[in-house]
Motif scaffolding. Structure first.
Motif, PDB file in Angstrom:
ATOM      1  N   LYS A 100      -9.107 -38.311  62.160  1.00  0.00           N
ATOM      2  CA  LYS A 100      -8.954 -38.386  63.615  1.00  0.00           C
ATOM      3  C   LYS A 100      -7.874 -37.429  64.101  1.00  0.00           C
TER       4      LYS A 100
ATOM      5  N   VAL B 266      -9.449 -42.352  57.725  1.00  0.00           N
ATOM      6  CA  VAL B 266      -9.946 -42.293  59.108  1.00  0.00           C
ATOM      7  C   VAL B 266      -8.872 -41.733  60.035  1.00  0.00           C
ATOM      8  N   ASN B 267      -7.660 -42.210  59.854  1.00  0.00           N
ATOM      9  CA  ASN B 267      -6.557 -41.760  60.695  1.00  0.00           C
ATOM     10  C   ASN B 267      -6.284 -40.269  60.497  1.00  0.00           C
TER      11      ASN B 267
ATOM     12  N   ASN C 169     -20.481 -34.180  65.123  1.00  0.00           N
ATOM     13  CA  ASN C 169     -19.154 -34.644  64.734  1.00  0.00           C
ATOM     14  C   ASN C 169     -19.116 -35.118  63.282  1.00  0.00           C
TER      15      ASN C 169
ATOM     16  N   GLU D 266     -16.917 -41.426  65.017  1.00  0.00           N
ATOM     17  CA  GLU D 266     -17.684 -41.113  63.807  1.00  0.00           C
ATOM     18  C   GLU D 266     -16.932 -41.459  62.522  1.00  0.00           C
ATOM     19  N   PRO D 267     -15.630 -41.134  62.367  1.00  0.00           N
ATOM     20  CA  PRO D 267     -14.907 -41.579  61.162  1.00  0.00           C
ATOM     21  C   PRO D 267     -14.878 -43.098  61.016  1.00  0.00           C
ATOM     22  N   LEU D 268     -14.797 -43.789  62.153  1.00  0.00           N
ATOM     23  CA  LEU D 268     -14.816 -45.256  62.098  1.00  0.00           C
ATOM     24  C   LEU D 268     -16.166 -45.766  61.618  1.00  0.00           C
TER      25      LEU D 268
ATOM     26  N   ILE E 214     -16.583 -34.184  59.536  1.00  0.00           N
ATOM     27  CA  ILE E 214     -15.979 -35.137  58.601  1.00  0.00           C
ATOM     28  C   ILE E 214     -16.204 -34.715  57.151  1.00  0.00           C
TER      29      ILE E 214
ATOM     30  N   THR F 295      -9.308 -33.625  63.538  1.00  0.00           N
ATOM     31  CA  THR F 295     -10.520 -33.178  64.231  1.00  0.00           C
ATOM     32  C   THR F 295     -10.638 -33.711  65.649  1.00  0.00           C
ATOM     33  N   PHE F 296      -9.788 -34.666  66.009  1.00  0.00           N
ATOM     34  CA  PHE F 296      -9.847 -35.323  67.321  1.00  0.00           C
ATOM     35  C   PHE F 296     -11.182 -36.063  67.531  1.00  0.00           C
ATOM     36  N   VAL F 297     -11.797 -36.425  66.431  1.00  0.00           N
ATOM     37  CA  VAL F 297     -13.021 -37.223  66.453  1.00  0.00           C
ATOM     38  C   VAL F 297     -12.643 -38.651  66.069  1.00  0.00           C
ATOM     39  N   ILE F 298     -13.059 -39.623  66.855  1.00  0.00           N
ATOM     40  CA  ILE F 298     -12.603 -40.997  66.654  1.00  0.00           C
ATOM     41  C   ILE F 298     -13.724 -41.916  66.161  1.00  0.00           C
TER      42      ILE F 298
END
Length: 259
Positions: free
Chosen positions: A218, A214-215, A7, A226-228, A11, A221-224
């Motif tokens: 998210k 981050v938003n 993931n 890992e960006p956080l 990013i 990529t629908f990844v939550i």
């Protein structure tokens, strides 16, 4: 798994967004502290002022000070100190998010701001309200720091300044404030670190800071998680070295105070 290595690869294409977010966050913090300091200085002077327009009501018809009653209380009323205290208590007792929404949707909702972009990507119409809201909130906290710094200066220096013929403004400008700023500079610098973290809330009004990146990641990529984690690492890299640098300069500045 809670965290998946692949993931992070998703990013990478959005690295530029995070880079822009870092710039916006730093600019937000710098302007917030500058605006907050100016507001706090005015508030601190208002709270320490001795403006009592109804002072004469505290005296009876014979010119003696009243022992009590409403007129005595009214004679001690300082409108400047009252307004400054009300400002500080209200802003310190309400959530920053509420204040940002009031400033952005309430105040600047009735004012048409210029629609240009700074550095090609920072929308002024969203950045400016965010800075004003954070600056007003920061001013409420810095007010007490500045007031404490001014009051920490020995009163004998004010008496000496008056004996030399300096006015109250000259005494404040040339004697009190330089010493007070030296004492409170570490606290002001620490406020800068706090603002770096608190500025994350401005993404709710569309400011393109780190949390906005981050938003965006998210949503794309629908990844939550890992960006956080990336945002956490960025905030840490901004705050931790800055706090250590502040502590270093604080130690250097305190050497001259040791006897």
């Amino acid at each position: 798994m809670f965290i998946q290595a692949e993931n992070f690869a998703k990013i990478v294409p959005y690295t530029q967004l995070f880079g822009q977010g870092i710039l916006v966050t730093v600019l937000l913090s710098v302007f917030t502290v500058l605006i907050g300091f100016c507001i706090a200085l005015v508030l601190a002077l208002m709270r320490m002022s001795n403006v009592c327009p109804f002072r004469s009501l505290g005296l009876d018809k014979d010119g003696h000070m009243r022992e009590g009653g409403f007129l005595l209380l009214l004679s001690r009323f300082n409108p400047l100190s009252f307004l400054a205290t009300a400002y500080v208590e209200i802003l310190r007792s309400t959530p920053v998010l509420v204040q940002i929404f009031i400033i952005y949707y309430g105040v600047f909702g009735m004012v048409k701001l210029p629609g240009f972009e700074m550095f090609g990507f920072i929308k002024f119409s969203r950045f400016f309200p965010g800075v004003i809201a954070l600056g007003m909130n920061s001013g409420a906290y810095l007010c007490e720091i500045i007031r404490a710094g001014i009051q920490s200066i020995d009163g004998g220096q004010t008496e000496a300044a008056r004996s030399l013929g300096l006015s109250q403004v000259q005494n404040l400008r040339y004697i009190i404030l330089p010493q007070a700023l030296k004492n409170i500079l570490p606290a002001i610098a620490n406020e800068f670190v706090v603002i770096i973290k608190e500025s994350a809330i401005t993404y709710t009004i569309g400011v393109q800071d780190i949390m906005s990146a981050v938003n965006a990641v998210k949503g794309a990529t629908f990844v939550i998680v890992e960006p956080l984690l990336v945002a956490t690492a960025i905030y840490f890299c901004l705050c931790f070295p800055t706090s250590k640098l502040i502590a270093y300069f604080e130690r250097r500045m305190s050497r001259g105070d040791k006897r």
